[in-house]
Design an enzyme around this catalytic site. Structure first.
Site, PDB file in Angstrom:
ATOM      1  N   LYS A  86      -8.583  -1.341   1.044  1.00 17.59           N
ATOM      2  CA  LYS A  86      -9.605  -1.739   2.014  1.00 17.59           C
ATOM      3  C   LYS A  86     -10.506  -2.769   1.346  1.00 17.59           C
ATOM      4  O   LYS A  86     -11.046  -2.535   0.266  1.00 17.59           O
ATOM      5  CB  LYS A  86     -10.438  -0.522   2.443  1.00 17.59           C
ATOM      6  CG  LYS A  86     -10.786  -0.502   3.909  1.00 17.59           C
ATOM      7  CD  LYS A  86      -9.561  -0.404   4.742  1.00 17.59           C
ATOM      8  CE  LYS A  86      -9.906  -0.352   6.220  1.00 17.59           C
ATOM      9  NZ  LYS A  86      -8.831  -0.987   6.999  1.00 17.59           N
TER      10      LYS A  86
ATOM     11  N   GLU B 245       0.808  -1.228   0.000  1.00 18.91           N
ATOM     12  CA  GLU B 245       0.000   0.000   0.000  1.00 18.91           C
ATOM     13  C   GLU B 245       0.838   1.273   0.000  1.00 18.91           C
ATOM     14  O   GLU B 245       1.722   1.452   0.838  1.00 18.91           O
ATOM     15  CB  GLU B 245      -0.944   0.013   1.209  1.00 18.91           C
ATOM     16  CG  GLU B 245      -1.857   1.225   1.242  1.00 18.91           C
ATOM     17  CD  GLU B 245      -2.998   1.096   2.235  1.00 18.91           C
ATOM     18  OE1 GLU B 245      -3.714   2.095   2.435  1.00 18.91           O
ATOM     19  OE2 GLU B 245      -3.170   0.003   2.812  1.00 18.91           O
TER      20      GLU B 245
END
Length: 407
Positions: A234, A218
């Site tokens: 997410k 990420e």
């Protein structure tokens, strides 16, 4: 250590560090390709919250004092030279990020040897072949001891759902910790993390008596010539055809994801030119190890005069590992999590004039003199199922622990 994609950072131990390795030869994957194998450590800063001061300002000032001015990230990157200072590795803990956000003091850290801020400046040296390694030291990793039981984890999930019902928060990310004793050199084990599939920010950072190994997919924040990018992740499912279909059609996962995308849009808007924030590739499914994860890309044009300190204040800690609203979520996190987040859920990457590339330290492990530490969790919404959230955290940490064990 090999580079995974266009990201990564690695520093080897400084002279006198607790972990063995060449002190002069450094291969930093995020550095310009021609520089790899030639970089040497020029200066190092380590800061802990007890030292006082603003870590964002301290980092910016330290870099400027060592030939890396990052007080205006809108300036185009200068032509890279193969002499003098090249750039720097930068690490900021989740606890330091929470301090920047004005959040309550988190729980005591399970890894007090780790600094909350580390900045390592590198300069170009002479390309030299590394000395061949000596005989390998026997590696043993003991059983993992969790900082909370599955029942306690599930109870924390229900506490978040209760807070959502009261209107205190919309989403809060809950993270658990585990530790295991080891014998031998932890660096090879931590280095293996960087080779995991999807580890955009694979690398190792070490200091005196501590080391961090990262396999994060990420992007917390990337800045190149004044262009801001964050890539929040997410939503998680097993990396099967059925898991991918389930992730794409899950209303719960999409709602959780959109909340964080909106939060990241707001974070960037604080430091962006008015009207420049936009979202690309909303809810794109990507793979990390044996998991599918949903990722979006948020872009913006940096406001005039944006410096590193204001960038860190606006983006740390990352929204995908805190929740929304961020400060309310951080307040709840400090009340619910039994130990601090240590090396996880912070920032780790490479900085240079005109360029910042920091990964969010999810899928991250740390070593102190006696134990390895891992962290994992997930975002909790009103539709969360406590048992499913406990299982998801376990699925995220399983590849990390297996890799550390050498399996």
């Amino acid at each position: 250590m090999r580079k995974i994609g266009p990201y990564g950072v690695e520093t080897l131990p400084q002279v006198g560090a607790a972990y063995s390795g060449p002190a002069a030869l450094v291969n930093v994957p995020a550095a310009p390709p021609a520089c790899r194998g030639t970089l040497t450590e020029r200066a190092r800063l380590q800061w802990r919250r007890g030292d006082g001061g603003d870590p964002a300002a301290i980092a910016e000032n330290f870099l400027a004092a060592h030939g890396l001015p990052l007080n205006d990230l809108t300036r185009p990157a200068a032509a890279h030279r193969d002499t003098g200072v090249c750039g720097a590795a930068l690490y900021l803990s989740a606890a330091a990020g929470a301090q920047l956000a004005g959040a309550p003091t988190p729980a005591p850290e399970p890894t007090p040897a780790l600094p909350d801020l580390a900045v390592v400046v590198y300069e170009h040296g002479t390309r030299t072949q590394a000395a061949p390694p000596g005989p390998p030291r026997t590696w043993w990793l003991g059983p993992w001891t969790e900082s909370w039981t599955p029942r306690q984890h599930a109870a924390a999930v229900e506490s978040v759902r209760t807070a959502i019902g009261r209107g205190d928060v919309y989403q809060t990310s809950i993270v658990g910790h585990a530790a295991a004793r080891y014998t031998g050199d932890p660096l090879p084990a931590l280095t293996r993390l960087g080779a995991l599939p999807g580890a955009r920010y694979g690398g190792v950072l070490t200091g005196d008596g501590w080391a961090i190994g990262c396999a994060s997919p990420e992007t917390l924040v990337e800045v190149t010539d004044g262009q801001l990018i964050t890539r929040p992740i997410k939503g998680t499912r097993p990396a099967t055809a059925a898991g991918r279909a389930e992730l794409l059609t899950s209303a719960k996962e999409r709602a959780e994801h959109i909340m964080i995308v909106d939060l990241e849009r707001n974070d960037l808007a604080r430091i962006a030119r008015t009207g420049s924030v936009r979202v690309d590739d909303l809810f794109t499914v990507r793979r990390w190890c044996d998991l599918w994860q949903a990722e979006s890309t948020v872009r913006a044009d940096a406001a005039d005069g944006l410096g590193l300190a204001d960038l860190l204040r606006a983006t740390c800690p990352g929204g995908s590992v805190t929740g929304a609203p961020k400060l309310a979520a951080l307040t709840q996190i400090s009340a619910l999590e039994p130990v601090g987040r240590g090396a996880s859920m912070g920032a780790l990457g490479w900085v240079a004039p005109g360029r910042v590339d920091l990964g969010l330290t999810i899928r991250t492990a740390a070593a102190d003199g006696e134990r390895l530490h891992t962290w994992a969790g997930g975002g909790i919404t009103w539709d969360s199922d406590a048992c499913a959230e406990v299982a998801e955290a376990a699925a995220k940490t399983t590849p990390i622990r297996a890799t550390l064990a050498g399996r």
